[in-house]
Write a protein that holds these residues in place. Structure first.
Motif, short mmCIF file in Angstrom:
data_model
loop_
_atom_site.label_atom_id
_atom_site.label_comp_id
_atom_site.label_asym_id
_atom_site.label_seq_id
_atom_site.Cartn_x
_atom_site.Cartn_y
_atom_site.Cartn_z
N ALA A 67 0.83 -1.21 0.00
CA ALA A 67 0.00 0.00 0.00
C ALA A 67 0.86 1.26 0.00
O ALA A 67 0.52 2.26 -0.64
CB ALA A 67 -0.93 0.00 1.21
N ARG A 68 2.00 1.23 0.68
CA ARG A 68 2.86 2.40 0.79
C ARG A 68 3.83 2.56 -0.37
O ARG A 68 4.63 3.47 -0.40
CB ARG A 68 3.65 2.35 2.09
CG ARG A 68 2.76 2.54 3.30
CD ARG A 68 3.61 2.53 4.57
NE ARG A 68 2.80 2.83 5.71
CZ ARG A 68 2.54 4.06 6.14
NH1 ARG A 68 3.03 5.10 5.53
NH2 ARG A 68 1.78 4.24 7.19
N GLY A 69 3.79 1.66 -1.33
CA GLY A 69 4.64 1.81 -2.51
C GLY A 69 5.90 0.97 -2.44
O GLY A 69 5.91 -0.12 -1.88
N TRP A 116 -9.42 -4.13 2.19
CA TRP A 116 -8.58 -3.41 3.15
C TRP A 116 -8.62 -1.89 3.02
O TRP A 116 -7.90 -1.19 3.73
CB TRP A 116 -7.12 -3.87 3.01
CG TRP A 116 -6.93 -5.29 3.39
CD1 TRP A 116 -6.79 -6.36 2.55
CD2 TRP A 116 -6.87 -5.82 4.72
NE1 TRP A 116 -6.65 -7.51 3.27
CE2 TRP A 116 -6.69 -7.21 4.61
CE3 TRP A 116 -6.95 -5.25 5.98
CZ2 TRP A 116 -6.59 -8.04 5.72
CZ3 TRP A 116 -6.85 -6.08 7.08
CH2 TRP A 116 -6.68 -7.45 6.94
N GLY A 117 -9.44 -1.37 2.11
CA GLY A 117 -9.47 0.07 1.87
C GLY A 117 -9.71 0.90 3.11
O GLY A 117 -9.15 1.98 3.27
N TRP A 118 -10.55 0.42 4.02
CA TRP A 118 -10.83 1.16 5.25
C TRP A 118 -9.54 1.47 6.00
O TRP A 118 -9.46 2.47 6.71
CB TRP A 118 -11.78 0.35 6.14
CG TRP A 118 -11.21 -0.97 6.57
CD1 TRP A 118 -11.27 -2.16 5.90
CD2 TRP A 118 -10.43 -1.23 7.74
NE1 TRP A 118 -10.60 -3.14 6.57
CE2 TRP A 118 -10.07 -2.60 7.72
CE3 TRP A 118 -10.00 -0.44 8.81
CZ2 TRP A 118 -9.30 -3.19 8.71
CZ3 TRP A 118 -9.25 -1.04 9.81
CH2 TRP A 118 -8.91 -2.39 9.75
N GLU A 119 -8.52 0.62 5.82
CA GLU A 119 -7.26 0.81 6.53
C GLU A 119 -6.19 1.51 5.68
O GLU A 119 -5.37 2.26 6.20
CB GLU A 119 -6.71 -0.56 6.96
CG GLU A 119 -5.41 -0.50 7.70
CD GLU A 119 -4.84 -1.88 8.01
OE1 GLU A 119 -3.70 -1.91 8.50
OE2 GLU A 119 -5.51 -2.89 7.77
N VAL A 120 -6.20 1.27 4.36
CA VAL A 120 -5.07 1.70 3.53
C VAL A 120 -5.39 2.74 2.47
O VAL A 120 -4.48 3.18 1.75
CB VAL A 120 -4.41 0.47 2.85
CG1 VAL A 120 -3.90 -0.51 3.88
CG2 VAL A 120 -5.35 -0.19 1.86
N ASN A 121 -6.64 3.16 2.34
CA ASN A 121 -6.98 4.12 1.27
C ASN A 121 -6.09 5.35 1.27
O ASN A 121 -5.73 5.86 0.21
CB ASN A 121 -8.44 4.55 1.36
CG ASN A 121 -9.37 3.64 0.59
OD1 ASN A 121 -8.94 2.82 -0.21
ND2 ASN A 121 -10.65 3.80 0.84
N TYR A 123 -3.07 5.72 1.62
CA TYR A 123 -1.77 5.51 0.98
C TYR A 123 -1.85 5.47 -0.54
O TYR A 123 -0.84 5.42 -1.22
CB TYR A 123 -1.13 4.21 1.47
CG TYR A 123 -1.10 4.08 2.97
CD1 TYR A 123 -0.74 5.14 3.79
CD2 TYR A 123 -1.44 2.89 3.58
CE1 TYR A 123 -0.71 5.03 5.16
CE2 TYR A 123 -1.42 2.75 4.96
CZ TYR A 123 -1.06 3.83 5.75
OH TYR A 123 -1.03 3.70 7.11
N PHE A 124 -3.08 5.47 -1.07
CA PHE A 124 -3.29 5.30 -2.51
C PHE A 124 -3.60 6.60 -3.25
O PHE A 124 -4.10 6.57 -4.36
CB PHE A 124 -4.39 4.26 -2.76
CG PHE A 124 -3.92 2.85 -2.62
CD1 PHE A 124 -3.56 2.11 -3.73
CD2 PHE A 124 -3.81 2.25 -1.37
CE1 PHE A 124 -3.12 0.80 -3.62
CE2 PHE A 124 -3.37 0.95 -1.24
CZ PHE A 124 -3.03 0.22 -2.37
#
Length: 152
Positions: A67-69, A116-121, A123-124
């Motif tokens: 998620a962070r690249g 997992w979007g609730w947690e990582v959106n 970062y995108f």
């Protein structure tokens, strides 16, 4: 002309601390909604590096999405070709192959964001599971994806 640096969103003090807590929980058998601790051999140090991850099952296969690249674990995974996932005493050794096809990667990133979007959106850079195919395709180079195969 120099190449631009690959996308990487470094964690702030809070997220680094939270990763430490989530990793500790996974090491001690507590998986939060499927999290696990990833261990991958450092490409320079040779030491195992640990970070919590969200392994993602999709159409019968397992994946790791960064998620962070292009983070350190991604660079280490490229060099090592595999690692370990741990929850408590259960350690699964795996090999990893990076997904190069952007069309396939787009479908995997969309499915990952649905789960997992609730947690990582955050970062995108504005991309969500509801983004268009074109928007997701544009984001794919920033988010490496690895198919993992657990060794028995």
């Amino acid at each position: 002309m120099s190449q631009p640096q690959p996308y990487y969103l470094q964690g702030n003090a809070f997220t680094v601390r939270m990763n430490g807590v989530i990793g500790w929980l996974a090491r001690h058998g507590v998986s939060l909604l499927g999290t696990a601790e990833l261990s991958v051999r450092g490409r320079k140090s040779g030491q195992m590096q640990r970070i919590p991850v969200n392994p993602h099952a999709h159409e019968g296969a397992q994946y790791l999405v960064s998620a962070r690249g292009h983070s350190q674990w991604v660079r280490n995974m490229r060099a090592a070709g595999g690692g370990e996932l741990r929850v408590g005493r259960r350690t699964r050794t795996f090999t990893a192959v990076e997904i190069a096809d952007d069309e396939q990667k787009m479908r995997l990133v969309r499915a990952y964001l649905e789960r997992w979007g609730w947690e990582v959106n955050q970062y995108f850079k504005g991309i969500t599971a509801k983004s268009t195919d074109a928007e997701l395709l544009a984001a794919c180079p920033d988010h490496p994806v690895f198919r993992i195969t657990v060794q028995d």
